[in-house]
Scaffold this motif. Structure first.
Motif, PDB file in Angstrom:
ATOM      1  N   TYR A 153      -2.746 -29.577 -23.125  1.00  0.00           N
ATOM      2  CA  TYR A 153      -3.931 -29.839 -23.921  1.00  0.00           C
ATOM      3  C   TYR A 153      -4.919 -30.641 -23.077  1.00  0.00           C
ATOM      4  O   TYR A 153      -4.534 -31.442 -22.223  1.00  0.00           O
ATOM      5  CB  TYR A 153      -3.592 -30.649 -25.179  1.00  0.00           C
ATOM      6  CG  TYR A 153      -2.885 -29.866 -26.251  1.00  0.00           C
ATOM      7  CD1 TYR A 153      -1.518 -29.610 -26.179  1.00  0.00           C
ATOM      8  CD2 TYR A 153      -3.584 -29.366 -27.347  1.00  0.00           C
ATOM      9  CE1 TYR A 153      -0.869 -28.885 -27.163  1.00  0.00           C
ATOM     10  CE2 TYR A 153      -2.942 -28.640 -28.340  1.00  0.00           C
ATOM     11  CZ  TYR A 153      -1.589 -28.409 -28.241  1.00  0.00           C
ATOM     12  OH  TYR A 153      -0.960 -27.690 -29.215  1.00  0.00           O
TER      13      TYR A 153
ATOM     14  N   LEU B  25      -3.022 -33.527 -21.358  1.00  0.00           N
ATOM     15  CA  LEU B  25      -1.797 -33.919 -22.045  1.00  0.00           C
ATOM     16  C   LEU B  25      -0.783 -32.786 -21.982  1.00  0.00           C
ATOM     17  O   LEU B  25      -1.078 -31.655 -22.376  1.00  0.00           O
ATOM     18  CB  LEU B  25      -2.090 -34.248 -23.509  1.00  0.00           C
ATOM     19  CG  LEU B  25      -3.093 -35.371 -23.766  1.00  0.00           C
ATOM     20  CD1 LEU B  25      -3.568 -35.328 -25.211  1.00  0.00           C
ATOM     21  CD2 LEU B  25      -2.473 -36.714 -23.463  1.00  0.00           C
TER      22      LEU B  25
ATOM     23  N   PHE C  42       4.224 -35.483 -26.893  1.00  0.00           N
ATOM     24  CA  PHE C  42       3.207 -35.496 -25.847  1.00  0.00           C
ATOM     25  C   PHE C  42       3.536 -36.544 -24.790  1.00  0.00           C
ATOM     26  O   PHE C  42       4.101 -37.604 -25.083  1.00  0.00           O
ATOM     27  CB  PHE C  42       1.837 -35.830 -26.446  1.00  0.00           C
ATOM     28  CG  PHE C  42       1.209 -34.694 -27.190  1.00  0.00           C
ATOM     29  CD1 PHE C  42       1.617 -34.372 -28.472  1.00  0.00           C
ATOM     30  CD2 PHE C  42       0.193 -33.938 -26.612  1.00  0.00           C
ATOM     31  CE1 PHE C  42       1.042 -33.311 -29.162  1.00  0.00           C
ATOM     32  CE2 PHE C  42      -0.396 -32.891 -27.283  1.00  0.00           C
ATOM     33  CZ  PHE C  42       0.039 -32.580 -28.564  1.00  0.00           C
ATOM     34  N   GLY C  43       3.153 -36.223 -23.563  1.00  0.00           N
ATOM     35  CA  GLY C  43       3.143 -37.227 -22.520  1.00  0.00           C
ATOM     36  C   GLY C  43       1.946 -38.143 -22.693  1.00  0.00           C
ATOM     37  O   GLY C  43       1.096 -37.930 -23.562  1.00  0.00           O
ATOM     38  N   SER C  44       1.877 -39.146 -21.849  1.00  0.00           N
ATOM     39  CA  SER C  44       0.808 -40.137 -21.976  1.00  0.00           C
ATOM     40  C   SER C  44      -0.511 -39.647 -21.392  1.00  0.00           C
ATOM     41  O   SER C  44      -1.541 -40.296 -21.570  1.00  0.00           O
ATOM     42  CB  SER C  44       1.221 -41.441 -21.294  1.00  0.00           C
ATOM     43  OG  SER C  44       1.544 -41.201 -19.954  1.00  0.00           O
ATOM     44  N   GLY C  45      -0.480 -38.493 -20.718  1.00  0.00           N
ATOM     45  CA  GLY C  45      -1.714 -37.903 -20.227  1.00  0.00           C
ATOM     46  C   GLY C  45      -2.063 -38.309 -18.812  1.00  0.00           C
ATOM     47  O   GLY C  45      -1.724 -39.412 -18.351  1.00  0.00           O
TER      48      GLY C  45
END
Lengths: 115, 113
Positions: free
Chosen positions: B36, B88, B103-106
């Motif tokens: 994303y 993300l 989700f990962g932290s981006g």
């Protein structure tokens, strides 16, 4: 507009008050997710619901937070007795249409500020 | 160990170059993987999803999945200033169709002109 609708977009509460955030999923979607995002951080999973069922609430704090997705009407994320640490953006996402790829469609978020 | 890990960046790439974003995940049962993009102050929007090992291309974007290494990446070719955003990585946990998506932290990506 057939997208995911969240309201309110902005909400200000004083410590100890209640916050109610609403989410109407995209038409035809039966799955709703709630995420919390602090500034400069990623999306933290809170809860995953289908109509009238909580599928996974492992990301919800044990106290003060609750979520529902009734048969009729929007999904509600409720935060009781808010504290300053609850200040964040809360995103709702939906999925589960007829061509369910697992893709999440996000609303524009509700930004909660606790004074 | 975090369920989904990404380097936070910022990753700075010159315009026209290839940007490479990486993500690792901990659950071997994960079946679906997503990238994303999120612009500042906005909600995330899907760029790509991938389910099978290998590469999947869509325009300037290529997603790569290696389930044995529990690794998924996103390549952006011919990077444009409009690609500057936080990316993300998201993963479904478990085998069930009713699996939560984490989700990962981006990774913050900056394309410099």
């Amino acid at each position: 507009n057939a997208g995911v609708m969240q309201n309110p977009r902005h909400l200000v509460r004083r410590r100890g008050q209640e916050a109610r955030l609403r989410c109407s999923p995209m038409k035809g979607h039966s799955h709703v997710y709630w995420y919390r995002q602090l500034p400069e951080e990623g999306l933290k999973f809170m809860v995953y619901l289908q109509k009238e069922n909580i599928i996974d609430e492992s990301g919800m704090p044990k106290e003060r937070f609750s979520a529902e997705f009734p048969k009729e009407g929007p999904s509600i994320l409720r935060i009781q007795q808010v504290v300053r640490g609850d200040s964040a953006a809360y995103f709702c996402a939906s999925s589960g249409g007829t061509a369910n790829t697992g893709e999440l469609f996000f609303g524009e978020g509700s930004r909660l500020t606790v004074l | 160990q975090k369920e989904v890990e990404q380097n936070s960046g910022p990753l700075s790439v010159p315009e026209g170059a290839i940007a490479s974003l990486n993500c690792t995940y901990s659950d071997r049962g994960s079946q679906s993987f997503f990238w994303y993009r999120q612009y500042s102050g906005k909600s995330p929007e899907l760029i790509m999803f991938i389910y099978s090992n290998g590469d999947k291309e869509d325009g300037r974007f290529t997603a790569q999945l290696n389930k044995a290494s529990q690794y998924v990446s996103l390549l952006i070719r011919d990077s444009q200033p409009s690609d500057s955003a936080t990316y993300l990585c998201a993963v479904t946990l478990g085998y069930s169709s009713a699996s939560k998506i984490i989700f990962g932290s981006g990774t913050r990506l900056s394309i410099r002109p």
